[in-house]
Design a protein around this motif. Structure first.
Motif, PDB file in Angstrom:
ATOM      1  N   ILE A  31      -7.143 -34.929 -29.081  1.00  0.00           N
ATOM      2  CA  ILE A  31      -6.936 -35.040 -27.584  1.00  0.00           C
ATOM      3  C   ILE A  31      -8.116 -35.340 -26.778  1.00  0.00           C
ATOM      4  O   ILE A  31      -9.197 -35.075 -27.061  1.00  0.00           O
ATOM      5  N   VAL A  32      -7.800 -36.423 -25.952  1.00  0.00           N
ATOM      6  CA  VAL A  32      -8.928 -36.884 -25.146  1.00  0.00           C
ATOM      7  C   VAL A  32      -8.349 -37.097 -23.670  1.00  0.00           C
ATOM      8  O   VAL A  32      -6.936 -37.198 -23.516  1.00  0.00           O
ATOM      9  N   LEU A  86     -10.902 -41.484 -19.249  1.00  0.00           N
ATOM     10  CA  LEU A  86     -12.290 -41.779 -19.698  1.00  0.00           C
ATOM     11  C   LEU A  86     -12.551 -42.457 -20.900  1.00  0.00           C
ATOM     12  O   LEU A  86     -13.494 -42.308 -21.335  1.00  0.00           O
ATOM     13  N   SER A 104     -21.315 -44.560 -24.821  1.00  0.00           N
ATOM     14  CA  SER A 104     -20.977 -43.730 -26.212  1.00  0.00           C
ATOM     15  C   SER A 104     -19.774 -43.112 -25.993  1.00  0.00           C
ATOM     16  O   SER A 104     -18.719 -43.902 -26.122  1.00  0.00           O
ATOM     17  N   GLY A 105     -19.839 -41.841 -25.955  1.00  0.00           N
ATOM     18  CA  GLY A 105     -18.411 -40.866 -25.568  1.00  0.00           C
ATOM     19  C   GLY A 105     -17.822 -41.506 -24.233  1.00  0.00           C
ATOM     20  O   GLY A 105     -16.572 -41.446 -24.111  1.00  0.00           O
ATOM     21  N   GLY A 106     -18.663 -41.837 -23.169  1.00  0.00           N
ATOM     22  CA  GLY A 106     -18.233 -42.189 -22.046  1.00  0.00           C
ATOM     23  C   GLY A 106     -17.788 -41.120 -20.939  1.00  0.00           C
ATOM     24  O   GLY A 106     -17.331 -41.527 -20.043  1.00  0.00           O
ATOM     25  N   GLN A 107     -17.925 -39.836 -21.477  1.00  0.00           N
ATOM     26  CA  GLN A 107     -17.623 -38.445 -20.836  1.00  0.00           C
ATOM     27  C   GLN A 107     -18.278 -38.467 -19.386  1.00  0.00           C
ATOM     28  O   GLN A 107     -18.032 -37.696 -18.429  1.00  0.00           O
ATOM     29  N   ARG A 136     -20.614 -36.097 -31.692  1.00  0.00           N
ATOM     30  CA  ARG A 136     -19.699 -35.300 -30.503  1.00  0.00           C
ATOM     31  C   ARG A 136     -19.790 -33.760 -30.404  1.00  0.00           C
ATOM     32  O   ARG A 136     -20.343 -33.295 -31.288  1.00  0.00           O
ATOM     33  N   ARG A 181     -18.077 -27.558 -34.906  1.00  0.00           N
ATOM     34  CA  ARG A 181     -17.518 -27.086 -36.015  1.00  0.00           C
ATOM     35  C   ARG A 181     -18.531 -27.288 -37.321  1.00  0.00           C
ATOM     36  O   ARG A 181     -18.070 -27.082 -38.532  1.00  0.00           O
ATOM     37  N   ALA A 218     -19.500 -24.846 -26.745  1.00  0.00           N
ATOM     38  CA  ALA A 218     -18.284 -24.180 -26.206  1.00  0.00           C
ATOM     39  C   ALA A 218     -18.168 -24.291 -24.603  1.00  0.00           C
ATOM     40  O   ALA A 218     -17.097 -24.009 -24.047  1.00  0.00           O
ATOM     41  N   HIS A 232     -14.229 -29.317 -21.542  1.00  0.00           N
ATOM     42  CA  HIS A 232     -12.779 -28.716 -22.023  1.00  0.00           C
ATOM     43  C   HIS A 232     -12.810 -29.356 -23.265  1.00  0.00           C
ATOM     44  O   HIS A 232     -13.401 -30.398 -23.604  1.00  0.00           O
ATOM     45  N   PRO A 233     -11.846 -28.988 -24.152  1.00  0.00           N
ATOM     46  CA  PRO A 233     -11.862 -29.478 -25.564  1.00  0.00           C
ATOM     47  C   PRO A 233     -11.576 -30.924 -25.442  1.00  0.00           C
ATOM     48  O   PRO A 233     -12.292 -31.557 -26.266  1.00  0.00           O
ATOM     49  N   ALA A 234     -10.694 -31.727 -24.701  1.00  0.00           N
ATOM     50  CA  ALA A 234     -10.468 -32.970 -24.428  1.00  0.00           C
ATOM     51  C   ALA A 234     -11.651 -33.770 -24.498  1.00  0.00           C
ATOM     52  O   ALA A 234     -11.706 -35.051 -24.844  1.00  0.00           O
ATOM     53  N   ILE A 235     -12.560 -33.154 -23.603  1.00  0.00           N
ATOM     54  CA  ILE A 235     -13.869 -34.136 -23.304  1.00  0.00           C
ATOM     55  C   ILE A 235     -14.776 -33.536 -24.362  1.00  0.00           C
ATOM     56  O   ILE A 235     -15.776 -34.759 -24.857  1.00  0.00           O
ATOM     57  N   ARG A 236     -14.822 -32.540 -25.000  1.00  0.00           N
ATOM     58  CA  ARG A 236     -15.713 -32.313 -26.165  1.00  0.00           C
ATOM     59  C   ARG A 236     -15.565 -33.198 -27.405  1.00  0.00           C
ATOM     60  O   ARG A 236     -16.266 -33.308 -28.250  1.00  0.00           O
ATOM     61  N   ASN A 237     -14.035 -33.397 -27.464  1.00  0.00           N
ATOM     62  CA  ASN A 237     -13.734 -34.558 -28.345  1.00  0.00           C
ATOM     63  C   ASN A 237     -14.461 -36.006 -28.464  1.00  0.00           C
ATOM     64  O   ASN A 237     -14.318 -36.589 -29.371  1.00  0.00           O
ATOM     65  N   ARG A 238     -14.983 -36.290 -27.317  1.00  0.00           N
ATOM     66  CA  ARG A 238     -15.367 -37.513 -26.900  1.00  0.00           C
ATOM     67  C   ARG A 238     -17.082 -37.439 -26.710  1.00  0.00           C
ATOM     68  O   ARG A 238     -17.755 -38.522 -27.068  1.00  0.00           O
TER      69      ARG A 238
END
Lengths: 161, 293
Positions: free
Chosen positions: A59-60, A64, B32-35, B77, B83, B99, B103-109
């Motif tokens: 999920i993303v 963004l 890069s991730g762009g977050q 990431r 993990r 952690a 949030h999870p969706a942002i940590r994924n990128r």
């Protein structure tokens, strides 16, 4: 003038090719180019979570990510998860528990909840809240949403035996 | 809002990215991730002419362990860090810290290199780098520079990176046996930027610290390696010693007011974090005294 750039990606198991401007984000691409309007655009800076989709299984925030960054990616939206039946039980639990009112946050809330249940099939209420903490709901006060996710987790565990 | 118009170039290797960055100089930003970059673009805080996307460079997304050193590629990431068994074994402070990142969706990128190059003073990973005594590895047209984390961060969103340079990796010393860590932050809501935070690592002999690195964040213009630690090293920690360290900490912090917290509140939270940190690292709940506001 900045010219549009060709992109190719997979959206909900269909191959998609398009010409996009570099500035176009993935959320607007899904909504305006593909008419997949279940992905909602709220804050446009990564805070509200309403634009949550899956890219390559994770999920993303689609507000963004640029559409061109999704080149060759596999994108799944709420329409994909809904049509495939993957989250039918979760949707039903949201309905039964009154876990939505206006519905604006619901597609993304379902995406985030399903993501949690795939990685942690038996989350406690704190873990559910933590995983959904990046998804804002301005109607429900969240309790009913946590109830729905929790009851779906229990039902799936029972079914799995 | 929507991002302003920009040109886009995809780099498929580190060399290509450096060539593009050298060519466009400060007219370009690295994507890069762009977050952090995408919100800044969408809010129209930035309007670069070019974005150089380093996302496709697979070599930059890796974690390797060699002798005493953990090397983390810049595009690794937050979710990868969380993990990774290598991170858990050799830099558990980082596992705890990520952690708390958004949030999870942002940590994924979001990527570690992006977080460090962006250098938001309220973000977690820069302070971890300072506490862990990490080295930031940067490549540019003139070759490689290796910058200690304590020197890398200069100010708000400001680092030692020059236009044309790319942050490629982070080297973290493998944690030695017996080393302990602490991470905590105060936030209004889960996933928000901190009002005050502390990443710390320590070596303890009996009832005294042999080494104590305190990396504070969100209490100044950059992550701060608190020199107040010197009051706590090499002697038994008493309430009086801890009070002395808290006073010294207060002297070296320069927090600012913003919509989340006043400078005074940040100072209070920082002292409270220091006390919690020492209580936790030494296992001394008797030291948990009330911090004077």
């Amino acid at each position: 003038m900045i010219a549009p750039v060709p992109i190719a990606l997979t959206v909900n198991h269909e191959r998609v090719e398009a010409l996009v401007l570099p500035r176009l984000n993935l959320a607007d691409f899904l909504r305006d180019h593909l008419s997949l309007t279940g992905t909602h655009v709220g804050c446009e800076h990564g805070v509200c979570g309403a634009c949550t989709v899956r890219v390559n299984g994770d999920i993303v925030r689609s507000c963004l990510i640029l559409a061109i960054q999704a080149e060759n990616a596999t994108v799944e939206t709420i329409e994909g998860l809904s049509d495939s039946g993957e989250i039918a039980d979760l949707q039903s639990a949201f309905h039964q528990r009154n876990a939505l009112q206006c519905g604006f946050c619901t597609p993304a809330m379902l995406m985030a909840a399903q993501d949690l249940l795939l990685t942690n099939p038996d989350p406690d209420r704190d873990q559910i809240r933590e995983h959904l903490s990046g998804n804002y709901c301005r109607c429900t006060g969240y309790h009913a949403i946590v109830d729905a996710v929790e009851s779906t987790a229990h039902a799936r565990l029972e079914r799995a035996g | 809002m929507k991002a302003p118009a920009f040109n886009y170039a995809r780099a498929s290797s580190v060399q290509e990215a450096i060539d593009l960055l050298s060519h466009y100089g400060d007219r370009a930003k690295v994507l890069s991730g762009g977050q952090s970059l995408m919100p800044a673009l969408n809010l129209r805080l930035l309007a670069p002419e070019w974005l150089i996307d380093i996302g496709p460079i697979v070599d930059l997304r890796r974690i390797s362990v060699e002798s005493g050193l953990l090397t983390i590629g810049a595009s690794t990431r937050h979710a990868d860090l969380h993990r990774s068994p290598d991170i858990a074994a050799h830099a558990p402070l980082l596992k705890d810290a990520v952690a708390h990142v958004a949030h999870p969706a942002i940590r994924n990128r979001g990527t570690i290199g992006g977080s460090l190059a962006h250098a938001d003073p309220a973000s977690e990973l820069p302070a971890c780098m300072v506490a862990l005594d990490a080295t930031i590895v940067v490549l540019g047209p003139d070759g490689e520079r290796r910058i200690p984390a304590v020197d890398f961060f200069v100010g708000i969103y400001e680092t030692q990176l020059l236009p044309g340079e790319l942050l490629v990796a982070i080297e973290v010393p493998k944690r030695a046996a017996g080393v302990r860590h602490f991470f905590s932050e105060h936030v209004r809501r889960s996933g928000d930027y901190a009002m005050a935070g502390l990443a710390a690592e320590a070596e303890i002999d009996g009832d005294a610290f042999v080494r104590l690195r305190l990396g504070f964040f969100a209490v100044g213009e950059r992550p701060i390696l608190a020199t107040a630690a010197r009051h706590l090293i090499g002697r038994p920690v008493t309430e009086a010693v801890l009070a002395q360290a808290c006073a010294a900490l207060d002297d070296e912090l320069a927090p600012q007011d913003d919509h989340q917290a006043t400078a005074g509140m940040r100072r209070y939270l920082a002292r409270q974090l220091l006390v919690e940190c020492i209580v936790s690292l030494l296992g001394r709940s008797d030291l948990r005294t009330k911090v004077v506001a």
